[in-house]
Design an enzyme around this catalytic site. Structure first.
Site, short mmCIF file in Angstrom:
data_model
loop_
_atom_site.label_atom_id
_atom_site.label_comp_id
_atom_site.label_asym_id
_atom_site.label_seq_id
_atom_site.Cartn_x
_atom_site.Cartn_y
_atom_site.Cartn_z
N HIS A 19 2.15 3.18 1.83
CA HIS A 19 3.47 2.88 2.41
C HIS A 19 3.96 4.14 3.13
O HIS A 19 4.05 5.20 2.52
CB HIS A 19 4.47 2.50 1.31
CG HIS A 19 4.04 1.29 0.54
ND1 HIS A 19 4.47 0.02 0.84
CD2 HIS A 19 3.21 1.16 -0.52
CE1 HIS A 19 3.93 -0.84 -0.01
NE2 HIS A 19 3.14 -0.18 -0.84
N HIS B 3 -4.02 -2.84 -5.78
CA HIS B 3 -3.57 -2.04 -6.92
C HIS B 3 -3.71 -2.76 -8.27
O HIS B 3 -2.72 -3.01 -8.95
CB HIS B 3 -2.14 -1.52 -6.74
CG HIS B 3 -1.15 -2.50 -6.16
ND1 HIS B 3 -0.96 -3.75 -6.65
CD2 HIS B 3 -0.30 -2.37 -5.11
CE1 HIS B 3 -0.02 -4.36 -5.93
NE2 HIS B 3 0.39 -3.55 -4.99
N HIS C 69 -4.46 1.29 1.16
CA HIS C 69 -3.14 0.74 0.77
C HIS C 69 -2.13 1.89 0.68
O HIS C 69 -2.13 2.65 -0.28
CB HIS C 69 -3.23 0.04 -0.60
CG HIS C 69 -1.95 -0.62 -1.02
ND1 HIS C 69 -1.90 -1.89 -1.52
CD2 HIS C 69 -0.66 -0.19 -1.01
CE1 HIS C 69 -0.65 -2.22 -1.80
NE2 HIS C 69 0.13 -1.19 -1.51
N HIS D 24 -0.41 -8.86 -3.42
CA HIS D 24 0.30 -8.25 -4.55
C HIS D 24 0.22 -9.30 -5.65
O HIS D 24 0.93 -10.30 -5.61
CB HIS D 24 1.75 -7.91 -4.19
CG HIS D 24 2.47 -7.22 -5.30
ND1 HIS D 24 2.83 -5.91 -5.25
CD2 HIS D 24 2.83 -7.67 -6.53
CE1 HIS D 24 3.41 -5.56 -6.40
NE2 HIS D 24 3.44 -6.61 -7.19
N HIS E 213 9.95 7.06 -2.32
CA HIS E 213 11.37 6.79 -2.55
C HIS E 213 12.01 8.15 -2.80
O HIS E 213 11.39 9.01 -3.45
CB HIS E 213 11.58 5.92 -3.80
CG HIS E 213 11.05 4.52 -3.67
ND1 HIS E 213 11.75 3.52 -3.03
CD2 HIS E 213 9.89 3.97 -4.07
CE1 HIS E 213 11.03 2.40 -3.06
NE2 HIS E 213 9.89 2.64 -3.68
C1 NCD Z 1 5.87 -0.35 -3.37
C2 NCD Z 1 6.97 0.15 -2.43
O1 NCD Z 1 7.80 0.96 -2.86
O2 NCD Z 1 6.99 -0.24 -1.27
N1 NCD Z 1 6.22 -0.02 -4.73
C3 NCD Z 1 5.37 0.06 -5.78
O3 NCD Z 1 5.84 0.27 -6.90
N2 NCD Z 1 4.08 -0.05 -5.64
C4 NCD Z 1 5.67 -1.80 -3.17
C5 NCD Z 1 4.39 -2.32 -3.76
O4 NCD Z 1 3.29 -2.05 -3.28
O5 NCD Z 1 4.47 -3.06 -4.75
ZN ZN Z 2 2.03 -1.05 -2.29
#
Ligand code: NCD
Ligand code: ZN
Length: 344
Positions: free
Chosen positions: A15, A174, A13, A136, A251
């Site tokens: 991003h 998660h 998992h 999620h 981010h």
């Molecule tokens: C994730 C994101 O920023 O894409 N953010 C997070 O807090 N985990 C999205 C997600 O997996 O919920």
């Molecule tokens: Zn995520």
């Protein structure tokens, strides 16, 4: 134990975002993991097998020379997803699953599923083809307390879903509560969960005591210590239902340190070291390999990796920041702090 050699781990998992962000995120993740499930919550989201394969090609352009990295792709489940897409996932060489975000649950989830009962035709196909549904697991009703949203999802959405589709293959992503850990334990072997490094190492006190620490803010939000303890217990138990998924979610510093800061912790550059620290603190370092390198691959029906990595017990400081995008920076999870393991 001062050193441990394990099969190369995978991240089930993560991003990576898109465009210029890939320059930072892909090398960071590829140096840590052989494979990663690349989450589809781009703007606009990755909704079809064709879009996922195009996204994978963009990721591959940023894999550093000499490193073998195999991005595993996931589609974003919307109210409009066609049941026919499931057979295409099954046939695809690169796509392994579909991710359901309840609409509005987290970063870039506006296109998520508004009501699960509207998408039963797709879920039937998932069950039929044994394609994993990644969840999620939080309800989104305004009136439900943010700390209760995972538990309410188990009771109100997940239990009825599994009653209706008892053979569904599913990953609760998660997980953050003892309730979720116990829920997963009570299901058959088709139901698994990923656990992040932040939910093993930290609890909500780390985020809130002595001032708000936005770099610990992610969704689902860090919970109280007793939940953290249960997550450590199941992650280090050797039970194959629980495996590694960092949820590394980049981010920029400005987007995090903001009056309305974004949710997500950037753990990719040090992820395996952070997990090693959590397992070592629990006295269960011998269980790291199963969690990090065996159980996820087995669940997805993919071969286990064949190369190994070595971690040594040696202090290192996590950098304060990394370059990110043009003129921005990104603050990693646990920035500036010393951890006791290093990948060599
Ligand atoms: C994730 C994101 O920023 O894409 N953010 C997070 O807090 N985990 C999205 C997600 O997996 O919920
Ligand atoms: Zn995520």
């Amino acid at each position: 134990m001062n050193s441990i050699t394990i099969l190369q781990p995978d991240d089930w998992h993560a991003h990576l975002r898109d465009g210029a962000a890939l320059k930072r995120t892909v090398p960071d993740l590829a140096r840590q993991f052989a494979r990663a499930i690349c989450m589809p919550n781009l703007v606009p989201p990755v909704k079809t097998v064709a879009e996922a394969e195009a996204y994978r090609a963009r990721i591959m352009q940023h894999v550093p020379e000499g490193i073998a990295f195999d991005p595993r792709m996931v589609l974003y489940f919307t109210d409009q997803t066609s049941p026919d897409e499931v057979a295409k996932i099954k046939a695809s060489e690169f796509v392994n699953a579909i991710k359901l975000y309840p609409a509005g649950a987290t970063t870039n989830s506006d296109n998520g599923v508004s009501d699960i009962s509207k998408v039963y035709a797709v879920i039937e196909q998932l069950e039929e083809h044994q394609v994993p549904l990644l969840l999620h697991g939080e309800v989104t009703h305004q009136h439900v307390d943010i700390f209760d949203r995972e538990k309410r999802f188990l009771d109100e959405v997940l239990a009825p879903l599994l009653q209706r589709f008892p053979k569904l293959k599913m990953v609760l992503e998660h997980i953050t509560t003892a309730d979720a850990a116990e829920f997963v334990l009570a299901q058959n072997e088709r139901v698994a969960a990923t656990i992040t490094p932040q939910h093993l190492l930290f609890n909500r006190n780390h985020m809130l005591v002595g001032g708000v620490k936005p770099h610990f803010y992610c969704l689902p939000i860090l919970k109280r210590q007793s939940h953290q303890e249960k997550l450590i217990e199941v992650a280090t138990s050797g039970n194959p239902k629980f495996f590694l998924g960092t949820d590394s979610a980049p981010h920029s510093k400005n987007a995090k340190e903001n009056a309305c800061g974004c949710a997500g912790c950037y753990s990719a550059p040090m992820a395996i070291e952070l997990y090693a620290q959590a397992f070592d603190q629990a006295g269960k370092l011998d269980r790291l390999e199963g969690f990090a390198s065996h159980f996820g691959a087995d669940f997805y029906g993919l071969p286990r990796n064949t190369q190994t990595i070595t971690l040594v017990k040696e202090d290192q400081q996590i950098p304060d920041a990394y370059d990110y995008l043009e003129n921005e920076s990104i603050i990693p999870l646990y920035a500036g702090q010393t951890i006791h393991w290093r990948k060599v």
